[in-house]
Scaffold this motif. Structure first.
Motif, mmCIF file in Angstrom:
data_model
loop_
_atom_site.group_PDB
_atom_site.id
_atom_site.type_symbol
_atom_site.label_atom_id
_atom_site.label_comp_id
_atom_site.label_asym_id
_atom_site.label_seq_id
_atom_site.Cartn_x
_atom_site.Cartn_y
_atom_site.Cartn_z
ATOM 1 N N THR A 31 -43.289 19.763 -42.099
ATOM 2 C CA THR A 31 -41.925 20.076 -42.530
ATOM 3 C C THR A 31 -41.371 21.255 -41.735
ATOM 4 O O THR A 31 -40.229 21.214 -41.262
ATOM 5 N N ALA A 32 -42.205 22.284 -41.558
ATOM 6 C CA ALA A 32 -41.777 23.460 -40.786
ATOM 7 C C ALA A 32 -41.501 23.105 -39.327
ATOM 8 O O ALA A 32 -40.678 23.750 -38.671
ATOM 9 N N ALA A 33 -42.173 22.072 -38.819
ATOM 10 C CA ALA A 33 -41.964 21.621 -37.435
ATOM 11 C C ALA A 33 -40.739 20.718 -37.308
ATOM 12 O O ALA A 33 -40.373 20.318 -36.206
ATOM 13 N N GLY A 34 -40.111 20.370 -38.438
ATOM 14 C CA GLY A 34 -38.945 19.494 -38.417
ATOM 15 C C GLY A 34 -39.314 18.027 -38.296
ATOM 16 O O GLY A 34 -38.518 17.217 -37.819
ATOM 17 N N LYS A 87 -52.450 25.401 -39.779
ATOM 18 C CA LYS A 87 -51.539 24.900 -40.805
ATOM 19 C C LYS A 87 -51.592 25.858 -42.003
ATOM 20 O O LYS A 87 -52.676 26.344 -42.319
ATOM 21 N N PRO A 88 -50.489 26.208 -42.619
ATOM 22 C CA PRO A 88 -49.173 25.569 -42.647
ATOM 23 C C PRO A 88 -48.224 25.968 -41.510
ATOM 24 O O PRO A 88 -47.081 25.541 -41.515
ATOM 25 N N ASP A 89 -48.679 26.781 -40.562
ATOM 26 C CA ASP A 89 -47.838 27.088 -39.414
ATOM 27 C C ASP A 89 -47.615 25.799 -38.613
ATOM 28 O O ASP A 89 -48.542 24.997 -38.453
ATOM 29 N N PRO A 90 -46.417 25.573 -38.086
ATOM 30 C CA PRO A 90 -46.134 24.331 -37.360
ATOM 31 C C PRO A 90 -46.666 24.291 -35.926
ATOM 32 O O PRO A 90 -46.525 23.272 -35.243
ATOM 33 N N GLU A 91 -47.291 25.365 -35.447
ATOM 34 C CA GLU A 91 -47.677 25.466 -34.040
ATOM 35 C C GLU A 91 -48.440 24.251 -33.517
ATOM 36 O O GLU A 91 -48.132 23.725 -32.439
ATOM 37 N N GLN A 124 -46.788 20.932 -45.252
ATOM 38 C CA GLN A 124 -45.938 22.108 -45.054
ATOM 39 C C GLN A 124 -45.720 22.377 -43.566
ATOM 40 O O GLN A 124 -44.607 22.709 -43.136
ATOM 41 N N ALA A 125 -46.782 22.223 -42.769
ATOM 42 C CA ALA A 125 -46.676 22.445 -41.319
ATOM 43 C C ALA A 125 -45.758 21.418 -40.676
ATOM 44 O O ALA A 125 -44.939 21.754 -39.817
ATOM 45 N N ARG A 131 -38.326 16.132 -33.975
ATOM 46 C CA ARG A 131 -37.600 15.317 -34.978
ATOM 47 C C ARG A 131 -37.908 13.830 -34.833
ATOM 48 O O ARG A 131 -37.621 13.050 -35.738
#
Length: 196
Positions: free
Chosen positions: A181-184, A147-151, A178-179, A165
């Motif tokens: 949000t980046a993942a939708g 995190k904050p990467d959505p992986e 943040q992660a 979603r």
């Protein structure tokens, strides 16, 4: 503490563990301070909370850089984990999150998405009597980018078979929000212990 959920028909709940399910951040901070003190390294509490969700090895590497130290990452990580395990008998759950776990269990699938090791997450959930409520655990070592990467969140959604979603994330750390949000994904912010 009542945690309002955002509107939506969510098909899965993804939970961070430390500071979200388990009220473990004060225990982790104590373990960090004790382990780092053995190397003469300071870790201010505000920085500890700001770095919530980062993998242990990344934290030690960054502290080494900041303080010009050469702490052995694996040894410090093991010592921190050992000290945390000693504190586990005092661990409690975050009440507002626990309520959502009990209310939604068996209605929607659950995953834990954590920057902590599988050993640490399993120990915390076992101490709280909650391990069997989670269909999937995504922990440090299961993904390449923290995190904050959505992986990590995207991996959990894929393992649960739920579109991103349609997932709701429970998180206490800025990096985790943040992660998500980046993942939708929609998210619920869990206040840190000193703000509850």
């Amino acid at each position: 503490m009542i945690l309002p959920l955002p509107p939506g028909d969510f098909q899965a709940y993804l939970f961070d563990c430390d500071g979200t399910i388990a009220d473990s951040m004060p225990l982790h901070y104590t373990a960090w301070c004790q382990a780092l003190d053995e190397w003469g390294c300071e870790f201010p509490e505000d920085l500890f909370y700001a770095w919530g969700g980062r993998p242990v090895a990344d934290i030690i590497d960054t502290l080494n850089e900041r303080h010009g130290l050469a702490m052995p990452v694996d040894a410090v990580a093991r010592r921190r984990e050992e000290l945390y395990q000693q504190l586990l008998p005092t661990l409690t759950a975050v009440p507002g999150v626990l309520r959502h776990i009990h209310d939604a269990h068996r209605r929607v699938p659950f995953a834990v998405v954590s920057g902590s090791t599988r050993e640490s997450v399993t120990a915390s959930l076992t101490a709280l009597g909650l391990l069997d409520k989670f269909d999937v655990l995504v922990c440090a070592g299961d993904y390449a980018r923290g995190k904050p990467d959505p992986e990590a969140f995207l991996l959990a959604a894929r393992l649960l078979g739920v579109p991103p979603r349609s997932c709701l994330v429970f998180e206490d750390a800025d990096l985790g929000i943040q992660a998500a949000t980046a993942a939708g994904m929609a998210s619920v912010r869990i206040p840190e212990p000193r703000r509850r």
